[in-house]
Motif scaffolding. Structure first.
Motif: not given
Length: 295
Positions: A25-39, A12-23
């Motif tokens: 200063l902050v290029s953006g937010y991100h979330l990465y979720a990975v679930a490789p096979p066991e082992g 799973r991958m998501v990007y978000w923009k920060p609120q205008p007061e942070l533009e």
């Protein structure tokens, strides 16, 4: 054994923009979720970039990264990635990371020391943000949904940034000059930014992490790499920046920034890397953090 399509469906991958007061200063937010096979481990890569604050939702996740040919580093569960001039190769078991991209202007506002000392490094975030970084991690680990994650990040960052720093305007001008394809030299960068060569050198190391010459080369290379990706290998001659003497010159730069030829790099990247380029461009306005225009 999972095929590539099944592997990607477990990510799973998501990007978000920060609120205008942070533009800016902050290029953006991100979330990465990975679930490789066991082992098995999930392997991917980060492009050369600016600062990134990254929090593992499960502190027990084992995550290592390697900048270029350096030795692998174990990533702290609340980590600050310094600015990078080399591809950062990543290996981890199952887990989720939430990240914040911090621009050079944002780093200047924080006044947290010389960026060059953190170049191509990963350190505990507490070394810059103190206990506030652990408080942020605790809140994110208790978040119920994406909307709450963004709210937590906005609120926390607004509390971290002090009033504007005196260098911010010139840092913004330097950043714009570094990303202008028409600017080829550090002398031209200084002239466009309206500063002396000495001031440019000082602020480049203090706020951007590298010399102006390297920053110009990094931007030129990333522009060419992404033009090549968009146009396909058959358009390599017209994709690369006019600042390269020929395609062999571009390949030599690729070995410095990626450690290999561009074609080898793209073959080594997983599906998450390709998807991240599309999402980042669509949400944040550029396929790479280091190519984001900051006004």
């Amino acid at each position: 054994m999972q095929n590539e399509e099944e592997r990607f469906s477990a990510m799973r991958m998501v990007y978000w923009k920060p609120q205008p007061e942070l533009e800016g200063l902050v290029s953006g937010y991100h979330l990465y979720a990975v679930a490789p096979p066991e082992g098995e481990l999930h392997r991917d890569v980060f492009q050369p970039a600016w600062f990134n604050l990254r929090i593992l939702i499960d502190p027990a996740t084992r995550w290592t990264v390697k900048f270029g040919t350096s030795a692998p580093l174990r990533v702290p569960d609340v980590a600050l990635f310094g600015p990078s001039s080399a591809a950062c190769w990543s290996e981890s078991n199952e887990g989720t990371v939430i990240g914040v991209g911090i621009t050079p202007r944002g780093w200047a506002r924080l006044g947290a020391g010389e960026a060059g000392k953190l170049a191509n490094r990963v350190v505990p975030a507490q070394s810059v943000f103190g206990e506030a970084s652990q408080q942020l991690a605790n809140k994110l680990r208790g978040a119920r949904d994406d909307r709450q994650i963004v709210g937590i990040l906005d609120q926390w960052l607004l509390a971290q940034f002090p009033p504007p720093h005196r260098d911010e305007d010139v840092v913004t001008r330097i950043g714009a000059a570094l990303l202008d394809p028409a600017i080829k030299t550090s002398t031209a960068t200084a002239a466009r930014a309206g500063v002396t060569q000495r001031t440019l050198e000082r602020l480049s190391l203090k706020t951007f992490g590298f010399t102006p010459k390297l920053l110009l080369r990094r931007a030129r290379f990333l522009r060419s790499l992404h033009a090549l990706i968009r146009g396909g290998p058959g358009r390599k001659a017209v994709a690369i920046d006019a600042g390269y003497t020929d395609y062999s010159h571009f390949i030599r730069e690729a070995h410095e920034f990626l450690g290999m030829k561009p074609t080898q790099f793209l073959e080594a990247c997983g599906p998450m890397f390709t998807r991240s380029l599309e999402l980042r461009d669509a949400v944040l306005g550029a396929p790479a953090q280091a190519l984001t225009q900051v006004d």
